[in-house]
Design an enzyme around this catalytic site. Structure first.
Site, PDB file in Angstrom:
ATOM      1  N   ASN A   9     -13.780  71.845  74.279  1.00 65.52           N
ATOM      2  CA  ASN A   9     -12.823  70.734  74.363  1.00 65.52           C
ATOM      3  C   ASN A   9     -13.612  69.478  74.741  1.00 65.52           C
ATOM      4  O   ASN A   9     -14.017  69.319  75.886  1.00 65.52           O
ATOM      5  CB  ASN A   9     -11.767  71.080  75.432  1.00 65.52           C
ATOM      6  CG  ASN A   9     -10.777  69.964  75.659  1.00 65.52           C
ATOM      7  OD1 ASN A   9     -10.762  68.974  74.912  1.00 65.52           O
ATOM      8  ND2 ASN A   9      -9.950  70.101  76.682  1.00 65.52           N
ATOM      9  N   LYS A  11     -12.650  66.485  74.889  1.00 65.68           N
ATOM     10  CA  LYS A  11     -11.836  65.473  75.599  1.00 65.68           C
ATOM     11  C   LYS A  11     -12.155  64.067  75.049  1.00 65.68           C
ATOM     12  O   LYS A  11     -12.439  63.935  73.862  1.00 65.68           O
ATOM     13  CB  LYS A  11     -12.059  65.585  77.116  1.00 65.68           C
ATOM     14  CG  LYS A  11     -11.836  67.013  77.620  1.00 65.68           C
ATOM     15  CD  LYS A  11     -11.758  67.129  79.107  1.00 65.68           C
ATOM     16  CE  LYS A  11     -11.553  68.588  79.491  1.00 65.68           C
ATOM     17  NZ  LYS A  11     -11.413  68.790  80.922  1.00 65.68           N
ATOM     18  N   HIS A  94      -2.411  70.854  77.750  1.00 65.75           N
ATOM     19  CA  HIS A  94      -3.558  70.828  78.677  1.00 65.75           C
ATOM     20  C   HIS A  94      -3.108  70.219  80.008  1.00 65.75           C
ATOM     21  O   HIS A  94      -2.273  69.302  80.020  1.00 65.75           O
ATOM     22  CB  HIS A  94      -4.703  70.019  78.062  1.00 65.75           C
ATOM     23  CG  HIS A  94      -5.978  70.150  78.835  1.00 65.75           C
ATOM     24  ND1 HIS A  94      -6.204  69.429  79.982  1.00 65.75           N
ATOM     25  CD2 HIS A  94      -7.071  70.941  78.647  1.00 65.75           C
ATOM     26  CE1 HIS A  94      -7.399  69.781  80.466  1.00 65.75           C
ATOM     27  NE2 HIS A  94      -7.944  70.688  79.678  1.00 65.75           N
ATOM     28  N   GLU A  96      -4.404  68.120  81.870  1.00 62.38           N
ATOM     29  CA  GLU A  96      -4.575  66.661  81.952  1.00 62.38           C
ATOM     30  C   GLU A  96      -3.397  65.957  81.280  1.00 62.38           C
ATOM     31  O   GLU A  96      -2.961  64.893  81.725  1.00 62.38           O
ATOM     32  CB  GLU A  96      -5.920  66.258  81.319  1.00 62.38           C
ATOM     33  CG  GLU A  96      -7.080  66.618  82.244  1.00 62.38           C
ATOM     34  CD  GLU A  96      -8.389  66.929  81.552  1.00 62.38           C
ATOM     35  OE1 GLU A  96      -8.561  66.569  80.369  1.00 62.38           O
ATOM     36  OE2 GLU A  96      -9.254  67.545  82.201  1.00 62.38           O
ATOM     37  N   GLU A 166      -6.150  77.942  82.619  1.00 71.15           N
ATOM     38  CA  GLU A 166      -7.072  76.982  83.213  1.00 71.15           C
ATOM     39  C   GLU A 166      -6.556  76.538  84.576  1.00 71.15           C
ATOM     40  O   GLU A 166      -5.735  75.603  84.660  1.00 71.15           O
ATOM     41  CB  GLU A 166      -7.200  75.752  82.312  1.00 71.15           C
ATOM     42  CG  GLU A 166      -7.676  76.063  80.908  1.00 71.15           C
ATOM     43  CD  GLU A 166      -8.295  74.833  80.255  1.00 71.15           C
ATOM     44  OE1 GLU A 166      -9.477  74.872  79.931  1.00 71.15           O
ATOM     45  OE2 GLU A 166      -7.578  73.832  80.099  1.00 71.15           O
ATOM     46  N   GLY A 172     -13.323  70.750  85.629  1.00 69.05           N
ATOM     47  CA  GLY A 172     -14.207  69.616  85.868  1.00 69.05           C
ATOM     48  C   GLY A 172     -14.675  69.499  87.315  1.00 69.05           C
ATOM     49  O   GLY A 172     -15.248  68.488  87.703  1.00 69.05           O
ATOM     50  N   SER A 212     -14.641  74.885  84.366  1.00 70.22           N
ATOM     51  CA  SER A 212     -16.053  74.934  84.775  1.00 70.22           C
ATOM     52  C   SER A 212     -16.788  76.174  84.273  1.00 70.22           C
ATOM     53  O   SER A 212     -17.654  76.706  84.957  1.00 70.22           O
ATOM     54  CB  SER A 212     -16.178  74.804  86.296  1.00 70.22           C
ATOM     55  OG  SER A 212     -15.649  73.559  86.725  1.00 70.22           O
TER      56      SER A 212
HETATM   57  P1  PGA Z   1     -14.294  71.968  82.199  1.00 71.23           P
HETATM   58  O1  PGA Z   1     -12.945  71.678  81.371  1.00 71.23           O
HETATM   59  O2  PGA Z   1     -15.014  73.085  81.494  1.00 71.23           O
HETATM   60  O3  PGA Z   1     -15.052  70.680  82.177  1.00 71.23           O
HETATM   61  O4  PGA Z   1     -13.874  72.376  83.585  1.00 71.23           O
HETATM   62  C1  PGA Z   1     -12.198  72.717  80.805  1.00 71.23           C
HETATM   63  C2  PGA Z   1     -10.952  72.151  80.158  1.00 71.23           C
HETATM   64  O5  PGA Z   1     -10.330  71.248  80.730  1.00 71.23           O
HETATM   65  O6  PGA Z   1     -10.549  72.593  79.065  1.00 71.23           O
END
Ligand code: PGA
Length: 249
Positions: A9, A11, A94, A96, A166, A172, A212
């Site tokens: 992803n 982003k 997601h 976010e 997630e 992140g 992560s």
């Molecule tokens: P990350 O993000 O691997 O940077 O923690 C995962 C995601 O939000 O899909």
């Protein structure tokens, strides 16, 4: 036996030149596509040029879509449009988008339906916050998120569904759920699917872990029986890291 899926992803990262460079490294990567699916979700405006340039088995996903097929929704794009530029998958719900763009479980369910109506496979995200985990509300939170999105689905649709668990506290942050925590939740999600449909359907649904994931922890997470792959943010922006995670699948 479910085929593993390693999904990147991206982003809102990478200029078009950077995206093209990473994409070209990935399409030249040798991996056994019978054993593992590799997918990338670039920013929306790169989807069409990358899909056209795609001469490999790499799957291409959008990071979002609107639930209507068309209309006066300035700045939005639909699942119908994604299908028209040969996008096969779409990340939906997601954390976010839930947190920063106020997407509700109901809207997310509509997006999942819009994807199926346009033959796009949704990657439905779910995950609890740190407070919810600390107060032992995590199973309830996941149940609400999953039930809202799957209750309108037909069996044949549910079979192809991809779910990404997630935990918000791991995205992140550098903090990862332990392999045991991931397995526990993935098994729980599979039970929710079995309750809504049946064990045969639940057995086919791929459940990815996200938060992560990196080369240092991917092996342990991917070894869990109900962890069918990963949805990877930060580590998918670096060719070597993403390649190393794919190699563990
Ligand atoms: P990350 O993000 O691997 O940077 O923690 C995962 C995601 O939000 O899909």
């Amino acid at each position: 036996m479910r085929k593993k899926l390693i999904a990147g992803n991206w982003k809102m990262n990478l200029t078009f030149d950077e995206a093209r460079r990473l994409f070209h490294e990935l399409i030249n990567l040798k991996y056994d596509s019978k054993l593992v699916d590799v997918l990338i979700a670039p920013p929306a405006l790169y989807l069409s040029p990358l899909a056209i340039a795609n001469s490999s088995d790499i799957l291409i996903a959008a990071q979002n879509c609107h639930h209507e097929d068309k209309g006066a929704f300035t700045g939005e794009y639909s699942a119908d449009m994604l299908a028209s530029v040969r996008v096969d998958y779409c990340i939906v719900g997601h954390s976010e988008r839930r947190a920063m763009f106020n997407e509700s479980d109901e809207q997310i369910a509509q997006k999942v339906s819009a994807c199926y109506s346009n033959e796009i496979t949704p990657i439905l995200c779910c995950g609890e916050t740190l407070e919810e985990r600390r107060s032992s509300a995590h199973f309830d939170r996941i149940t609400t998120q999953i039930d809202a999105a799957i209750k309108h689905l037909k069996d044949h649709q549910a079979r192809s569904l991809v779910i990404a668990y997630e935990p918000v506290w791991a995205i992140g942050t550098g903090e990862t759920a332990s392999a045991a925590q991931a397995q526990e939740m993935h098994q729980f999600i599979r039970k929710l699917i079995a309750m809504q449909f049946d064990a045969g359907v639940a057995d086919q649904v791929r459940i990815l872990y996200g938060g992560s994931m990196k080369p240092g922890n991917a092996h342990e997470l991917l070894a869990m029986g109900d962890v069918d792959g990963g949805l990877i943010g930060g580590a998918s922006l670096d060719y070597e890291s993403f390649r190393d995670i794919i190699a563990f699948a």
